[in-house]
Design a protein around this motif. Sequence first.
Motif, PDB file in Angstrom:
ATOM      1  N   GLU A 146       0.809  -1.221   0.000  1.00 28.56           N
ATOM      2  CA  GLU A 146       0.000   0.000   0.000  1.00 28.56           C
ATOM      3  C   GLU A 146       0.843   1.273   0.000  1.00 28.56           C
ATOM      4  O   GLU A 146       0.310   2.369  -0.093  1.00 28.56           O
ATOM      5  N   ALA A 147       2.166   1.116   0.109  1.00 25.27           N
ATOM      6  CA  ALA A 147       3.060   2.281   0.179  1.00 25.27           C
ATOM      7  C   ALA A 147       3.760   2.478  -1.162  1.00 25.27           C
ATOM      8  O   ALA A 147       4.303   1.536  -1.733  1.00 25.27           O
ATOM      9  N   ARG A 148       3.736   3.691  -1.653  1.00 25.67           N
ATOM     10  CA  ARG A 148       4.512   4.023  -2.844  1.00 25.67           C
ATOM     11  C   ARG A 148       5.979   4.146  -2.458  1.00 25.67           C
ATOM     12  O   ARG A 148       6.852   3.594  -3.092  1.00 25.67           O
ATOM     13  N   PHE A 149       6.221   4.910  -1.370  1.00 24.87           N
ATOM     14  CA  PHE A 149       7.576   5.103  -0.863  1.00 24.87           C
ATOM     15  C   PHE A 149       7.540   5.179   0.653  1.00 24.87           C
ATOM     16  O   PHE A 149       6.561   5.632   1.236  1.00 24.87           O
ATOM     17  N   ALA A 150       8.630   4.771   1.265  1.00 21.98           N
ATOM     18  CA  ALA A 150       8.889   5.045   2.682  1.00 21.98           C
ATOM     19  C   ALA A 150      10.350   5.453   2.743  1.00 21.98           C
ATOM     20  O   ALA A 150      11.219   4.790   2.173  1.00 21.98           O
ATOM     21  N   VAL A 151      10.603   6.561   3.407  1.00 21.99           N
ATOM     22  CA  VAL A 151      11.946   7.126   3.449  1.00 21.99           C
ATOM     23  C   VAL A 151      12.321   7.405   4.890  1.00 21.99           C
ATOM     24  O   VAL A 151      11.545   8.008   5.638  1.00 21.99           O
TER      25      VAL A 151
END
Length: 168
Positions: free
Chosen positions: A136-141
């Motif tokens: 469900e996440a496009r990005f996590a930074v």
Amino acid sequence: MSKLISELLPVIGHTVVIYLFLMIALRVAGRHQIGQLSVIDLVVLILLGSAVETAMVNGDTSLAAGIACSGTLLILNRLFTWLIQRVRPLNRELNGDPITLISDGRFVEENLRRAGLTHEDVLQALRARGLADVSEARFAVMEVNGSITVIPRHAKVHRSSRTTKEAT
């Protein structure tokens, strides 16, 4: 007066050395430990303060030694803050860059290892933002301060066509 100064010079010298050592050691320890303190991390930081206190003041528990040590720490902190703000390579070396942990719904394993994080650490950050699964996440930074920013897959991404010039 000169006797007092000569007695306090070792305190100042020890304080400088320990400050530099801790700056390097905490940088090597990584952002995760600093940005997201666990109970164990907090205990270690408290014990570090106690462990280095005697060495910084050279066994001198006088008020003058305490003031010299505290003053040296405050001056060093201000100096390093000033340097880090003005010397970009130093800032980058000490603070690091953001690290992509999830890209297009998949973990970036190499970056997780580099950041010292597990899948569960990142999944906890996803759940805190209302996402149930990595897909469900496009990005996590992982930001330079240790926090994790999550961009959901359904979020609109705004791109600017304008380019900005970095200050030199």
